[in-house]
Design an enzyme around this catalytic site. Sequence first.
Site, PDB file in Angstrom:
ATOM      1  N   THR A  70      -8.202   3.356   8.445  1.00  0.00           N
ATOM      2  CA  THR A  70      -9.421   2.538   8.479  1.00  0.00           C
ATOM      3  C   THR A  70      -9.489   1.763   9.799  1.00  0.00           C
ATOM      4  O   THR A  70      -8.650   0.921  10.073  1.00  0.00           O
ATOM      5  CB  THR A  70      -9.409   1.542   7.285  1.00  0.00           C
ATOM      6  OG1 THR A  70      -8.946   2.240   6.134  1.00  0.00           O
ATOM      7  CG2 THR A  70     -10.776   0.971   7.026  1.00  0.00           C
ATOM      8  N   ARG A  81      -6.916  12.839   1.083  1.00  0.00           N
ATOM      9  CA  ARG A  81      -5.829  13.297   1.963  1.00  0.00           C
ATOM     10  C   ARG A  81      -4.455  12.813   1.486  1.00  0.00           C
ATOM     11  O   ARG A  81      -3.448  13.375   1.844  1.00  0.00           O
ATOM     12  CB  ARG A  81      -6.072  12.875   3.406  1.00  0.00           C
ATOM     13  CG  ARG A  81      -5.993  11.397   3.619  1.00  0.00           C
ATOM     14  CD  ARG A  81      -6.086  11.052   5.084  1.00  0.00           C
ATOM     15  NE  ARG A  81      -7.420  11.234   5.612  1.00  0.00           N
ATOM     16  CZ  ARG A  81      -7.861  10.647   6.714  1.00  0.00           C
ATOM     17  NH1 ARG A  81      -7.037   9.861   7.400  1.00  0.00           N
ATOM     18  NH2 ARG A  81      -9.074  10.821   7.146  1.00  0.00           N
ATOM     19  N   HIS A  83      -3.647  -4.723   7.686  1.00  0.00           N
ATOM     20  CA  HIS A  83      -3.798  -3.571   8.565  1.00  0.00           C
ATOM     21  C   HIS A  83      -2.907  -3.689   9.792  1.00  0.00           C
ATOM     22  O   HIS A  83      -3.052  -4.613  10.582  1.00  0.00           O
ATOM     23  CB  HIS A  83      -5.239  -3.296   9.003  1.00  0.00           C
ATOM     24  CG  HIS A  83      -5.459  -1.830   9.241  1.00  0.00           C
ATOM     25  ND1 HIS A  83      -5.066  -1.213  10.395  1.00  0.00           N
ATOM     26  CD2 HIS A  83      -5.936  -0.864   8.441  1.00  0.00           C
ATOM     27  CE1 HIS A  83      -5.327   0.068  10.297  1.00  0.00           C
ATOM     28  NE2 HIS A  83      -5.846   0.317   9.112  1.00  0.00           N
ATOM     29  N   ARG A 132      -9.282   8.075  -0.920  1.00  0.00           N
ATOM     30  CA  ARG A 132     -10.218   8.478   0.130  1.00  0.00           C
ATOM     31  C   ARG A 132     -11.099   9.614  -0.367  1.00  0.00           C
ATOM     32  O   ARG A 132     -10.701  10.398  -1.237  1.00  0.00           O
ATOM     33  CB  ARG A 132      -9.459   8.921   1.389  1.00  0.00           C
ATOM     34  CG  ARG A 132      -8.735   7.785   2.096  1.00  0.00           C
ATOM     35  CD  ARG A 132      -8.186   8.254   3.425  1.00  0.00           C
ATOM     36  NE  ARG A 132      -9.223   8.299   4.429  1.00  0.00           N
ATOM     37  CZ  ARG A 132      -9.396   7.373   5.379  1.00  0.00           C
ATOM     38  NH1 ARG A 132      -8.583   6.353   5.474  1.00  0.00           N
ATOM     39  NH2 ARG A 132     -10.363   7.483   6.230  1.00  0.00           N
ATOM     40  N   HIS A 183       1.073   6.181   1.917  1.00  0.00           N
ATOM     41  CA  HIS A 183       1.869   7.092   2.735  1.00  0.00           C
ATOM     42  C   HIS A 183       3.042   7.716   2.005  1.00  0.00           C
ATOM     43  O   HIS A 183       3.654   8.653   2.516  1.00  0.00           O
ATOM     44  CB  HIS A 183       2.232   6.432   4.063  1.00  0.00           C
ATOM     45  CG  HIS A 183       0.990   6.146   4.849  1.00  0.00           C
ATOM     46  ND1 HIS A 183       0.116   7.160   5.220  1.00  0.00           N
ATOM     47  CD2 HIS A 183       0.423   4.990   5.239  1.00  0.00           C
ATOM     48  CE1 HIS A 183      -0.916   6.621   5.838  1.00  0.00           C
ATOM     49  NE2 HIS A 183      -0.755   5.311   5.858  1.00  0.00           N
ATOM     50  N   GLU A 219     -10.814  -9.554   2.764  1.00  0.00           N
ATOM     51  CA  GLU A 219      -9.567  -9.225   3.462  1.00  0.00           C
ATOM     52  C   GLU A 219      -9.899  -9.121   4.942  1.00  0.00           C
ATOM     53  O   GLU A 219     -10.757  -8.333   5.343  1.00  0.00           O
ATOM     54  CB  GLU A 219      -8.995  -7.900   2.929  1.00  0.00           C
ATOM     55  CG  GLU A 219      -7.694  -7.538   3.638  1.00  0.00           C
ATOM     56  CD  GLU A 219      -7.009  -6.301   3.051  1.00  0.00           C
ATOM     57  OE1 GLU A 219      -7.235  -5.973   1.873  1.00  0.00           O
ATOM     58  OE2 GLU A 219      -6.245  -5.668   3.809  1.00  0.00           O
ATOM     59  N   GLU A 267      -8.405   0.502  -2.956  1.00  0.00           N
ATOM     60  CA  GLU A 267      -9.222   0.500  -1.740  1.00  0.00           C
ATOM     61  C   GLU A 267     -10.184   1.661  -1.832  1.00  0.00           C
ATOM     62  O   GLU A 267      -9.764   2.779  -2.199  1.00  0.00           O
ATOM     63  CB  GLU A 267      -8.325   0.764  -0.538  1.00  0.00           C
ATOM     64  CG  GLU A 267      -7.921  -0.445   0.212  1.00  0.00           C
ATOM     65  CD  GLU A 267      -7.078  -0.023   1.390  1.00  0.00           C
ATOM     66  OE1 GLU A 267      -7.467   0.897   2.119  1.00  0.00           O
ATOM     67  OE2 GLU A 267      -6.005  -0.604   1.526  1.00  0.00           O
ATOM     68  N   HIS A 272      -5.497   3.713  -1.654  1.00  0.00           N
ATOM     69  CA  HIS A 272      -6.846   4.051  -1.155  1.00  0.00           C
ATOM     70  C   HIS A 272      -7.194   5.463  -1.615  1.00  0.00           C
ATOM     71  O   HIS A 272      -6.568   6.428  -1.172  1.00  0.00           O
ATOM     72  CB  HIS A 272      -6.830   3.964   0.380  1.00  0.00           C
ATOM     73  CG  HIS A 272      -8.163   4.159   1.034  1.00  0.00           C
ATOM     74  ND1 HIS A 272      -8.362   3.910   2.368  1.00  0.00           N
ATOM     75  CD2 HIS A 272      -9.374   4.577   0.552  1.00  0.00           C
ATOM     76  CE1 HIS A 272      -9.629   4.164   2.681  1.00  0.00           C
ATOM     77  NE2 HIS A 272     -10.260   4.586   1.597  1.00  0.00           N
ATOM     78  N   ASN A 329       0.857  -1.184   0.000  1.00  0.00           N
ATOM     79  CA  ASN A 329       0.000   0.000   0.000  1.00  0.00           C
ATOM     80  C   ASN A 329       0.903   1.249   0.000  1.00  0.00           C
ATOM     81  O   ASN A 329       1.722   1.421   0.905  1.00  0.00           O
ATOM     82  CB  ASN A 329      -0.895  -0.039   1.246  1.00  0.00           C
ATOM     83  CG  ASN A 329      -1.806   1.168   1.337  1.00  0.00           C
ATOM     84  OD1 ASN A 329      -1.366   2.293   1.125  1.00  0.00           O
ATOM     85  ND2 ASN A 329      -3.064   0.957   1.666  1.00  0.00           N
TER      86      ASN A 329
HETATM   87  N1  PXP Z   1      -5.671  -3.221   4.023  1.00  0.00           N
HETATM   88  C1  PXP Z   1      -6.673  -2.314   4.105  1.00  0.00           C
HETATM   89  C2  PXP Z   1      -8.037  -2.705   3.665  1.00  0.00           C
HETATM   90  C3  PXP Z   1      -6.416  -1.004   4.577  1.00  0.00           C
HETATM   91  O1  PXP Z   1      -7.435  -0.112   4.687  1.00  0.00           O
HETATM   92  C4  PXP Z   1      -5.099  -0.638   4.912  1.00  0.00           C
HETATM   93  C5  PXP Z   1      -4.813   0.783   5.329  1.00  0.00           C
HETATM   94  O2  PXP Z   1      -4.992   1.635   4.257  1.00  0.00           O
HETATM   95  C6  PXP Z   1      -4.095  -1.610   4.794  1.00  0.00           C
HETATM   96  C7  PXP Z   1      -4.412  -2.900   4.378  1.00  0.00           C
HETATM   97  C8  PXP Z   1      -2.673  -1.311   5.140  1.00  0.00           C
HETATM   98  O3  PXP Z   1      -2.567  -0.984   6.478  1.00  0.00           O
HETATM   99  P1  PXP Z   1      -1.175  -0.463   7.056  1.00  0.00           P
HETATM  100  O4  PXP Z   1      -0.859   0.824   6.373  1.00  0.00           O
HETATM  101  O5  PXP Z   1      -1.432  -0.341   8.508  1.00  0.00           O
HETATM  102  O6  PXP Z   1      -0.159  -1.538   6.719  1.00  0.00           O
END
Ligand code: PXP
Length: 237
Positions: free
Chosen positions: A101, A49, A191, A45, A10, A151, A70, A43, A7
Amino acid sequence: MAELGVNIDHVATLRQARRGNQPDPVLAALICESAGADSIVAHLREDRRHINENDVFLLKKTVRTKFNLEMSIAEEIIDIACCLQPDQVTLVPEKRQELTTEGGIDARKNFPRLKKTIAKLTKKNIAVSLFIDPDKKQLDAANDLGVKFIELHTGKFALAKNKKEQQKQFLILKNAAAYGLSNGLRIFAGHGLDYGNAQMIARIKGVEELNIGHSIVSRAVVVGLAQAVKEMKGLIG
Ligand code: PXP
């Protein structure tokens, strides 16, 4: 062996700190793929952001593995997804004030809206996954909705304060994965996973893919910092 979805939200969070164009999440996606990532997750959003429309359309053109978008079930976002046609979408709940999330989508409470959304996305040949809590009722609802992928939210496991709590949450995830698998669902998880806890989840039978973001981007900043400083010293010294 579980596959890794990275992901890259960030990377965009850092870019948005200056509202400029670096670091570029699309370039980050290319680097992740060349380092072995099996898919790229972003994602979009509602408040934009971090990731924006421009990013997702560029990612769609650039990602060679699997692009997993996402998203919430807001109409505006569904329309963008239908136009974008990523390989997969993961439907998540979304609150403006949350940092990330916080829980899975309530597949029972949102059943009619999810049914409509899934039909719309499936018609566009987009695979649909539901981000849900490791709870039998949610797994049953996912089955009733006819999705092939779910998931499991690993947040409670990741945030466990001690070994006992972590083991409890681990067993909940393990049982949920086994239950989903026995009902024909394909299981992803994610997550809050990091370099200390991801292996445990990757070893759960039936977990095909882990989606990890924050810990990987955080580690990249730390392990890449020495090189970045050396390069600048080289330029100005
Ligand atoms: N999976 C989903 C569905 C998420 O919403 C997120 C956060 O955007 C992640 C995985 C990844 O989470 P993390 O950034 O904490 O590894």
